[in-house]
Design a protein around this motif. Structure first.
Motif, short mmCIF file in Angstrom:
data_model
loop_
_atom_site.label_atom_id
_atom_site.label_comp_id
_atom_site.label_asym_id
_atom_site.label_seq_id
_atom_site.Cartn_x
_atom_site.Cartn_y
_atom_site.Cartn_z
N ARG A 119 -27.68 -0.86 6.45
CA ARG A 119 -28.45 0.04 5.59
C ARG A 119 -27.99 -0.04 4.13
N GLN A 120 -26.70 -0.28 3.92
CA GLN A 120 -26.16 -0.34 2.57
C GLN A 120 -26.19 -1.76 1.98
N ASP A 121 -26.86 -2.68 2.65
CA ASP A 121 -26.95 -4.08 2.20
C ASP A 121 -25.57 -4.71 2.05
N ARG A 122 -24.67 -4.36 2.93
CA ARG A 122 -23.32 -4.95 2.92
C ARG A 122 -23.13 -5.92 4.06
N LEU A 123 -24.18 -6.15 4.84
CA LEU A 123 -24.12 -7.09 5.96
C LEU A 123 -25.16 -8.18 5.76
N ALA A 124 -24.74 -9.44 5.91
CA ALA A 124 -25.67 -10.56 5.71
C ALA A 124 -25.27 -11.73 6.58
N LYS A 144 -19.55 -18.73 -3.52
CA LYS A 144 -19.73 -18.33 -4.91
C LYS A 144 -20.85 -17.31 -5.03
N GLY A 145 -20.57 -16.24 -5.77
CA GLY A 145 -21.58 -15.20 -5.97
C GLY A 145 -21.45 -14.03 -5.02
N ILE A 146 -20.63 -14.18 -3.96
CA ILE A 146 -20.45 -13.07 -3.01
C ILE A 146 -18.98 -12.73 -2.85
N THR A 147 -18.18 -13.09 -3.84
CA THR A 147 -16.74 -12.85 -3.76
C THR A 147 -16.31 -11.58 -4.50
N GLU A 148 -17.24 -10.83 -5.04
CA GLU A 148 -16.86 -9.59 -5.72
C GLU A 148 -16.42 -8.55 -4.70
N GLY A 149 -15.25 -7.97 -4.93
CA GLY A 149 -14.73 -6.98 -4.00
C GLY A 149 -14.12 -7.64 -2.78
N ARG A 150 -13.98 -6.86 -1.73
CA ARG A 150 -13.33 -7.32 -0.50
C ARG A 150 -14.37 -7.93 0.44
N LEU A 151 -14.12 -9.15 0.87
CA LEU A 151 -15.07 -9.90 1.68
C LEU A 151 -14.51 -10.11 3.08
N LEU A 185 -13.98 -3.62 9.05
CA LEU A 185 -15.40 -3.41 8.73
C LEU A 185 -15.59 -2.34 7.67
N VAL A 186 -14.89 -1.23 7.82
CA VAL A 186 -15.02 -0.12 6.86
C VAL A 186 -14.44 -0.51 5.51
N TYR A 187 -13.36 -1.28 5.52
CA TYR A 187 -12.64 -1.64 4.30
C TYR A 187 -13.40 -2.66 3.46
N ALA A 188 -14.21 -3.51 4.10
CA ALA A 188 -14.87 -4.61 3.40
C ALA A 188 -16.03 -4.10 2.54
N ASP A 189 -16.17 -4.70 1.34
CA ASP A 189 -17.32 -4.42 0.49
C ASP A 189 -18.52 -5.22 0.93
N LYS A 190 -18.27 -6.40 1.53
CA LYS A 190 -19.35 -7.26 1.99
C LYS A 190 -18.90 -7.95 3.28
N VAL A 191 -19.78 -7.97 4.27
CA VAL A 191 -19.50 -8.63 5.54
C VAL A 191 -20.54 -9.72 5.74
N ILE A 192 -20.07 -10.96 5.84
CA ILE A 192 -21.00 -12.06 6.11
C ILE A 192 -20.65 -12.63 7.49
#
Length: 206
Positions: A119-124, A144-151, A185-192
């Motif tokens: 829902r928060q667009d943090r999963l891709a 590149k381009g998705i490394t901002e914050g915790r990945l 999962l909670v700690y990550a800013d982005k999950v791929i």
């Protein structure tokens, strides 16, 4: 009914993945997620602290001095907590900090986290993150381009190239579907997640 997990990467190969709403469309249960995270962190505590109580220290088999006539307070043992070599009051003992949480609650909690990430667009979905060589530079070029914050990267297989290329990056963590934990999962800013890994997660949480 199903949901779409957005895909990132090469525009020619990036396709959204259809997933089950029963797994990735749940309401966010903050209380349960908090309980899940607390359990995980508590289970990681060593719980090995130990101190000696009165029964564990040596000495104390005989009265240290006579009852009267010495000018000192009477004492029947040298193992009491007021003595320098005595035992500790309420001495700490080895213990487990793990908390009980049944499998059904665990599944519901993980579903809730994944649903909120979506829902928060943090999963891709992203399949092209495995480098051809154990080179950090190549790995950074792929993400590149998705490394901002915790990945957090969830791969279906941990290859040597992937592990060696990412181990020097402090804000990048790599897990497999079976080792995904609520804190990561909670700690990550982005999950791929790779396509295969996402399907494995969906099967485990179904």
């Amino acid at each position: 009914m199903s949901l779409l997990v957005p895909a990132i990467g090469n525009q020619d190969s990036a396709q959204a993945l259809d997933v089950s709403e029963a797994v990735f469309g749940q309401d966010f249960n903050e209380t349960l997620v908090h309980q899940l995270v607390t359990k995980y962190l508590s289970a990681a505590r060593a719980g090995t602290k130990a101190q000696k109580n009165r029964a564990a220290v040596s000495g104390g088999g005989a009265k240290p001095f006579r009852q009267k006539g010495t000018g000192r307070a009477r004492a029947g043992t040298t193992r009491g907590p007021i003595w320098r070599t005595g035992g500790v009051s309420f001495a700490a003992q080895p213990r487990s900090f793990d908390q009980k949480l049944n499998k059904k609650m665990y599944k519901v909690g993980i579903r809730s986290i994944f649903s909120e990430l979506l829902r928060q667009d943090r999963l891709a979905v992203f399949n092209d993150f495995v480098p051809s060589a154990p080179k950090t530079k190549e790995f950074l070029g792929k993400i590149k381009g998705i490394t901002e914050g915790r990945l957090l990267i969830v791969a279906d297989e941990l290859t040597d190239n992937l592990i060696l290329a990412a181990r020097n990056l402090p804000n990048v963590a790599i897990l497999t579907p079976i080792s995904v934990d609520p804190v990561s999962l909670v700690y990550a800013d982005k999950v791929i997640v790779s396509t295969t890994a996402l399907k494995q997660i969906e099967e485990r949480l179904a």
